[in-house]
Each structure stands twice: as C-alpha cells, then as structure tokens.
Design a protein around this motif. Structure first.
Motif, PDB file in Angstrom:
ATOM      1  N   VAL A   1     -34.372  14.047-127.332  1.00 23.13           N
ATOM      2  CA  VAL A   1     -34.096  12.798-128.050  1.00 23.13           C
ATOM      3  C   VAL A   1     -32.893  12.044-127.470  1.00 23.13           C
ATOM      4  O   VAL A   1     -33.023  10.871-127.118  1.00 23.13           O
ATOM      5  N   PRO A   2     -31.727  12.683-127.321  1.00 20.47           N
ATOM      6  CA  PRO A   2     -30.612  11.911-126.752  1.00 20.47           C
ATOM      7  C   PRO A   2     -30.906  11.391-125.342  1.00 20.47           C
ATOM      8  O   PRO A   2     -30.549  10.246-125.011  1.00 20.47           O
ATOM      9  N   LEU A   3     -31.569  12.205-124.526  1.00 16.96           N
ATOM     10  CA  LEU A   3     -31.844  11.753-123.151  1.00 16.96           C
ATOM     11  C   LEU A   3     -32.792  10.557-123.156  1.00 16.96           C
ATOM     12  O   LEU A   3     -32.608   9.593-122.417  1.00 16.96           O
ATOM     13  N   ARG A   4     -33.829  10.625-124.017  1.00 16.36           N
ATOM     14  CA  ARG A   4     -34.759   9.495-124.093  1.00 16.36           C
ATOM     15  C   ARG A   4     -34.041   8.233-124.535  1.00 16.36           C
ATOM     16  O   ARG A   4     -34.310   7.143-124.033  1.00 16.36           O
ATOM     17  N   ARG A   5     -33.115   8.389-125.502  1.00 12.10           N
ATOM     18  CA  ARG A   5     -32.396   7.219-125.999  1.00 12.10           C
ATOM     19  C   ARG A   5     -31.560   6.593-124.881  1.00 12.10           C
ATOM     20  O   ARG A   5     -31.526   5.366-124.724  1.00 12.10           O
ATOM     21  N   ILE A   6     -30.878   7.427-124.101  1.00 15.75           N
ATOM     22  CA  ILE A   6     -30.057   6.891-123.002  1.00 15.75           C
ATOM     23  C   ILE A   6     -30.957   6.162-122.004  1.00 15.75           C
ATOM     24  O   ILE A   6     -30.669   5.057-121.553  1.00 15.75           O
ATOM     25  N   LEU A   7     -32.089   6.800-121.692  1.00 13.26           N
ATOM     26  CA  LEU A   7     -33.025   6.188-120.750  1.00 13.26           C
ATOM     27  C   LEU A   7     -33.527   4.848-121.284  1.00 13.26           C
ATOM     28  O   LEU A   7     -33.557   3.841-120.565  1.00 13.26           O
ATOM     29  N   GLU A   8     -33.895   4.818-122.564  1.00  7.35           N
ATOM     30  CA  GLU A   8     -34.406   3.579-123.154  1.00  7.35           C
ATOM     31  C   GLU A   8     -33.373   2.459-123.058  1.00  7.35           C
ATOM     32  O   GLU A   8     -33.703   1.310-122.743  1.00  7.35           O
ATOM     33  N   LEU A   9     -32.112   2.818-123.327  1.00  9.88           N
ATOM     34  CA  LEU A   9     -31.060   1.803-123.250  1.00  9.88           C
ATOM     35  C   LEU A   9     -30.931   1.276-121.816  1.00  9.88           C
ATOM     36  O   LEU A   9     -30.801   0.077-121.585  1.00  9.88           O
TER      37      LEU A   9
ATOM     38  N   ILE B   1     -27.144  20.933-120.592  1.00  7.34           N
ATOM     39  CA  ILE B   1     -26.933  19.526-120.285  1.00  7.34           C
ATOM     40  C   ILE B   1     -28.240  18.909-119.794  1.00  7.34           C
ATOM     41  O   ILE B   1     -29.171  19.605-119.397  1.00  7.34           O
ATOM     42  N   GLY B   2     -28.282  17.598-119.837  1.00  3.45           N
ATOM     43  CA  GLY B   2     -29.433  16.872-119.310  1.00  3.45           C
ATOM     44  C   GLY B   2     -28.888  15.648-118.605  1.00  3.45           C
ATOM     45  O   GLY B   2     -27.814  15.155-118.952  1.00  3.45           O
ATOM     46  N   ILE B   3     -29.614  15.196-117.605  1.00  6.56           N
ATOM     47  CA  ILE B   3     -29.088  14.089-116.799  1.00  6.56           C
ATOM     48  C   ILE B   3     -30.052  12.908-116.770  1.00  6.56           C
ATOM     49  O   ILE B   3     -31.246  13.076-116.519  1.00  6.56           O
ATOM     50  N   VAL B   4     -29.523  11.730-117.045  1.00 11.70           N
ATOM     51  CA  VAL B   4     -30.264  10.492-116.817  1.00 11.70           C
ATOM     52  C   VAL B   4     -29.624   9.850-115.602  1.00 11.70           C
ATOM     53  O   VAL B   4     -28.410   9.676-115.541  1.00 11.70           O
ATOM     54  N   ARG B   5     -30.471   9.526-114.616  1.00 11.77           N
ATOM     55  CA  ARG B   5     -29.928   9.033-113.359  1.00 11.77           C
ATOM     56  C   ARG B   5     -30.370   7.597-113.113  1.00 11.77           C
ATOM     57  O   ARG B   5     -31.513   7.225-113.389  1.00 11.77           O
ATOM     58  N   LEU B   6     -29.462   6.811-112.617  1.00  7.45           N
ATOM     59  CA  LEU B   6     -29.760   5.428-112.246  1.00  7.45           C
ATOM     60  C   LEU B   6     -29.429   5.238-110.772  1.00  7.45           C
ATOM     61  O   LEU B   6     -28.437   5.774-110.289  1.00  7.45           O
TER      62      LEU B   6
ATOM     63  N   GLU C   1     -24.293   2.168-132.527  1.00 11.66           N
ATOM     64  CA  GLU C   1     -24.491   3.582-132.835  1.00 11.66           C
ATOM     65  C   GLU C   1     -24.105   4.438-131.630  1.00 11.66           C
ATOM     66  O   GLU C   1     -24.437   4.107-130.493  1.00 11.66           O
ATOM     67  N   MET C   2     -23.389   5.539-131.908  1.00  9.15           N
ATOM     68  CA  MET C   2     -23.020   6.453-130.838  1.00  9.15           C
ATOM     69  C   MET C   2     -24.230   7.343-130.551  1.00  9.15           C
ATOM     70  O   MET C   2     -24.705   8.053-131.435  1.00  9.15           O
ATOM     71  N   VAL C   3     -24.755   7.270-129.332  1.00  8.14           N
ATOM     72  CA  VAL C   3     -25.995   7.977-129.013  1.00  8.14           C
ATOM     73  C   VAL C   3     -25.731   9.388-128.501  1.00  8.14           C
ATOM     74  O   VAL C   3     -26.398  10.343-128.872  1.00  8.14           O
ATOM     75  N   ASP C   4     -24.741   9.546-127.649  1.00  6.60           N
ATOM     76  CA  ASP C   4     -24.428  10.886-127.119  1.00  6.60           C
ATOM     77  C   ASP C   4     -23.029  10.873-126.519  1.00  6.60           C
ATOM     78  O   ASP C   4     -22.482   9.817-126.195  1.00  6.60           O
ATOM     79  N   GLU C   5     -22.503  12.079-126.418  1.00  7.98           N
ATOM     80  CA  GLU C   5     -21.211  12.287-125.767  1.00  7.98           C
ATOM     81  C   GLU C   5     -21.531  12.697-124.332  1.00  7.98           C
ATOM     82  O   GLU C   5     -22.344  13.601-124.124  1.00  7.98           O
TER      83      GLU C   5
ATOM     84  N   GLU D   1     -24.894   8.769-112.965  1.00  2.00           N
ATOM     85  CA  GLU D   1     -25.577   9.836-113.696  1.00  2.00           C
ATOM     86  C   GLU D   1     -24.890  10.058-115.034  1.00  2.00           C
ATOM     87  O   GLU D   1     -23.677  10.275-115.083  1.00  2.00           O
ATOM     88  N   PHE D   2     -25.684   9.998-116.100  1.00  2.00           N
ATOM     89  CA  PHE D   2     -25.165  10.342-117.422  1.00  2.00           C
ATOM     90  C   PHE D   2     -25.445  11.822-117.648  1.00  2.00           C
ATOM     91  O   PHE D   2     -26.598  12.226-117.709  1.00  2.00           O
ATOM     92  N   ASN D   3     -24.390  12.612-117.737  1.00  3.96           N
ATOM     93  CA  ASN D   3     -24.562  14.031-118.073  1.00  3.96           C
ATOM     94  C   ASN D   3     -24.395  14.162-119.574  1.00  3.96           C
ATOM     95  O   ASN D   3     -23.275  14.142-120.086  1.00  3.96           O
TER      96      ASN D   3
END
Ligand SMILES: Nc1nc2c(ncn2[C@@H]2O[C@H](COP(=O)(O)OP(=O)(O)OP(=O)(O)O)[C@@H](O)[C@H]2O)c(=O)[nH]1
Ligand SMILES: [Mg+2]
Length: 461
Positions: free
Chosen positions: A95-103, A18-23, A64-68, A87-89
C-alpha cells in the motif's frame, strides 16, 4: 533523446523491511520535490548528488503523510540509467509503495515498462546489450559459479572479446576494399596470405567461444537429473544427501516414495534439478502405479540419469530391466549400500551391461563415494572438460547463434580467399561476419530485438 521520466516499484511486491520506488529521467528530481518533505526542511534539491535524505512523502493535495522514507538522490550522469535518478526507500508494504508510485505518476512520471531502466542504460551507452542481458543472469543466478559467470559478462568480458574480433574484421574489410579500389595493383601473394591468416585467426577465436557455450549454459540454466532404480535401493536417501537436507521421506519399506520430488541442488557450481522418483516395479497399488508412471516421465525429461543399485541385494532382473530402460542415456550407475554389501562384486557383475555409463560405488549411509560422485556428475555434464565457470563467456543462446552466424560468414570469406574469388564477394562476407558479432553487443541489432530482450526483465529493473 529520451525526454520523459519513468517510475516503478523496484522491489518485489509483498511485505519487506524496505521497498523502493524509483524514478529516472529529466524530471525525476522535480517530481520528487513535490512529494517529499525533508525532515530538517533542508534545501536538498540544490545540494550535492549521491546522497540519502531523511524525510516524508506527503500527498500535496490532502497533506496526508504517506510514508517515512529515505530519498536517494543521484544526478546524471553517474547513475544506473545515466539520467537523474531518485529512489524513495520506504517501508516495504504494497500500500505505501503504491501510494508513492501513484503520486509520482500524478505529478508527471510515466509508469516504466519491464526493463525500461536498464534499457535506458543501454540506449544511453552505459551498458552494451550483452552486459544488459547479464543483469538478468545476475538476478537469476542459482549458484555462486553462475553468479561469477554473469558478473564477468556484466563487467564486459564477452563484449571486449567480441569487440576485438570486430576491430580485426573492420581492419580486414578496409584492406580488402582498398585493393578493390585500386585493381591495377592486383592483390599480391603476400597480402592474400596475410588476409587468410587473419581471417583464420578470428575464425578460430569465434569457434573457441562457440565450443564453450554449452558449458556456459550449464552454469546458467543447469540440468535435470533423475534418480531411478527399484524400490528401497536408497534413491531418496541420495537426494537428501546431495541436498544436505532431509527433504524426502526415507524408510526401510519398499515403495515409500509415491511421487516425483524435485529440488535444485548445487553440484560444484552447476544447478542440478534432481528428481527423486518412485521405485520402479510392477505393482497393483493404484497410487504406486501412478508414481511409477511419473518416474518414467521424469526419466524421459532428464539430461542425466542416476541409476541406483543395492549392493546388499545384488543384481536382480528388475535392475537389468531398469538398466535397459535407461538405454544409452547419459548417466551414472551407482552401487549404493556398499557399507553392508559387496560393492566390488556387484560392480563386476554390472559392468558388461553398463555400456559407457561410469559405475561408482557409494554408501549414502557413510558418505563414501559422494564427493567423487559430484565430480563425476560435473565431468559428465561438462563433457569431460572441467574449467572454472568464469572461463565460459558465452551462456546465452542468442549470443551463441550470433557467433554461429559469424562463423559461417568467416568460413565463406576464407574459402573465397583460398580460391581466389572476387574480392568484392569476400568483402561482403567479412562485413556480414562483423555485423553478426554486433548482434551480441547491440551495435547492429534491430529495434524489435532490443524490445524483445528487455521485455524479459522485471518491472522496475
Ligand atoms: N546401510 C545402508 N542403508 C541405506 C543406504 N542408503 C539408504 N539406506 C537405507 O535403505 C532404506 C531405503 O532408503 P530410501 O532412500 O527410502 O530408498 P528409495 O530408493 O527411495 O525407496 P523407494 O522410495 O521405496 O523407492 C532406508 O532404510 C535407508 O536408511 C546405505 O548407503 N547404506
Ligand atoms: Mg524413495
């Protein structure tokens, strides 16, 4: 007041389960709501806090669906930063983590600086500076003992001690200043005695912490130890035994090791960077010669020298030269191969040349003497005072320097009181001592120091 919302990838970049994007920030939930679609179309935004919600990150423009993902919703104030945190787990890929971060950035978040989440926790009063710093130590701990020490600081044990000293000093300042304000009631003898006692008490407390700092640093940073000796005495065998792993090549051919092999081993909780070196001898082989040069470098770098001798061959001139080379460096002389040679005889022979280095008889082959060797290393590096790691509260150079500063001012203040110096001056020293302690917890620290400390953190922490 912090009014922007920050975002970062908080897990290491690479492939992971897993990878986490945190806000974090006032708009964290709002921004997340634009990217996230709950699988059951639930109204998660108005639901309770501290929940995980299953769904997908969808690019609002392209659909577009970026990640589950599992979305972790944590509302202020019971969060790491004391702000709203989302936190998005997701799946742990770059690539998916960067896309979530970019959004997240596109919809109003700002990229977090290194350590900015923790910095907010500090600015919002959830942690003091010493606790925030211990978070890096938790992440970087190399042994269980190092982790225990970092965790005790994270719980605030150092901060509590320092806080007690600060309170005592403030009390002192108040009493001294009261006397200054009413000079006609000149300071009575009893009161002066009292002030001297309290100042002395804080001083010895501070000195106690300083004394332990060396031990604390050892558990945090560890030491370097070089294994040296002439060829074939069992240096690489010793590295493997302490590492409990067949790391270095061992053969009966002298000159097997040609380069310095470094590994961190855990010796009774202390991280020891062990350097196995090429056997020291005069040689015409070009490669071996270079190896011998590196052995000498390793010896120069080492905090501790493990000098290995061979009981089955007795003491040679080469051994004597190597003992001389080690000089008065901190170290241990090891008589190896006691299973096939007379260890005691060699011990008697080597003692006069050993100086204050302990001499230990071991056999890497049978394991004899190895537990005792580990204890000796521990005692030697801790200066004979072996205590549990978590009794060492100070492990950070910055904290030690602040304590030393405090000690100087306290000594000055006590001198002043003893000599009957003007109380205005005593009060200045006491205040300065109080301020020095505040550098540790952050209560008196300047903005640029805070800046520098958090710059050491990783992004996303
Ligand atoms: N009997 C016995 N043999 C040992 C012991 N320790 C090491 N040896 C043997 O001694 C030989 C040399 O061991 P190494 O560990 O390669 O020695 P070294 O000091 O690293 O040698 P160089 O890399 O050539 O400098 C090997 O055959 C080992 O198995 C011991 O305690 N007892
Ligand atoms: Mg070797």
């Amino acid at each position: 007041m912090i009014d922007d919302t920050i975002a970062a990838i908080s897990t290491p970049l690479g492939e992971g389960a897993i990878g986490i994007v945190r806000l974090s920030g006032p708009r964290a939930v709002e921004i997340a709501s634009k990217l996230f679609v709950s699988a059951k179309k639930r109204d998660w935004i108005n639901g309770g806090s501290h929940r995980l919600i299953y769904g997908h990150v969808v690019d609002p423009e392209t659909k577009e669906m970026v990640d589950e993902v599992l979305l972790g919703l944590m509302r202020a104030p019971h969060t790491y930063t004391r702000e709203d945190v989302v936190e998005f787990n997701g799946h742990g890929g770059i690539v998916p983590l960067r896309r979530i971060l970019e959004l997240a950035l596109r919809y109003g978040a700002r990229l977090a600086e290194p350590g900015e989440f923790t910095r907010r926790a500090f600015l919002n009063g959830r942690l003091d500076l010493a606790q925030a710093e211990s978070i890096i130590d938790v992440i970087r701990a190399k042994t269980d003992a190092g982790l225990r020490l970092a965790m005790s600081n994270l719980r605030g044990e150092l901060s509590t001690r320092v806080g007690q000293f600060q309170d005592q000093l403030l009390g002192l300042v108040a009493r001294v200043e009261a006397t200054i304000d009413f000079p006609e009631e000149d300071l009575e003898e009893v009161t002066r005695e009292d002030l001297i006692t309290i100042t002395g008490g804080v001083l010895s407390g501070v000195e106690g912490l300083i004394e332990q700092a060396a031990g604390g640093r050892l558990y945090r940073e560890g030491i370097r130890a070089a294994i040296i000796g002439r060829p074939n005495v069992g240096k690489s065998s010793l590295l493997n035994a302490l590492l409990r792993e067949k790391r270095a090549i061992v053969t009966e051919i002298p000159g097997t090791t040609r380069d310095v092999i470094e590994e961190v081993v855990n010796i009774r909780g202390i991280p020891v960077r062990l350097m196995d070196t090429a056997g020291l001898r005069a040689t015409s082989d070009v490669v071996e010669k270079m190896g011998v040069e590196r052995s000498r470098d390793a010896l120069r770098l080492a905090d501790l020298v493990l000098l290995v001798l061979d009981a089955s061959t007795g003491l040679t001139d080469q051994d004597r030269e190597i003992i001389e080379l080690a000089g008065d460096r901190k170290g241990i002389i090891l008589i190896n191969k006691s299973d096939i040679g007379d260890g005691r005889a060699l011990e008697r022979e080597v003692r006069p040349a050993a100086g204050d280095k302990p001499v230990k008889i071991i056999s890497v082959e049978t394991g004899e003497g190895l537990p005792d060797l580990e204890r000796t290393i521990e005692e030697l590096v801790l200066g004979g005072r072996v205590e549990a790691a978590d009794t060492f509260l100070v492990s950070n150079v910055r904290h030690k320097e602040a304590l030393e500063k405090c000690r100087e001012f306290l000594r000055e203040a006590r001198e002043g009181l003893l000599q009957g110096r003007n109380l205005d001056l005593v009060a200045i020293d006491l205040r300065a001592a109080w301020e020095a302690l505040g550098l540790i917890t952050g209560s008196t620290v300047s903005e640029d120091i805070v800046e520098r400390i958090f710059r050491d953190f990783c992004i996303g922490k």
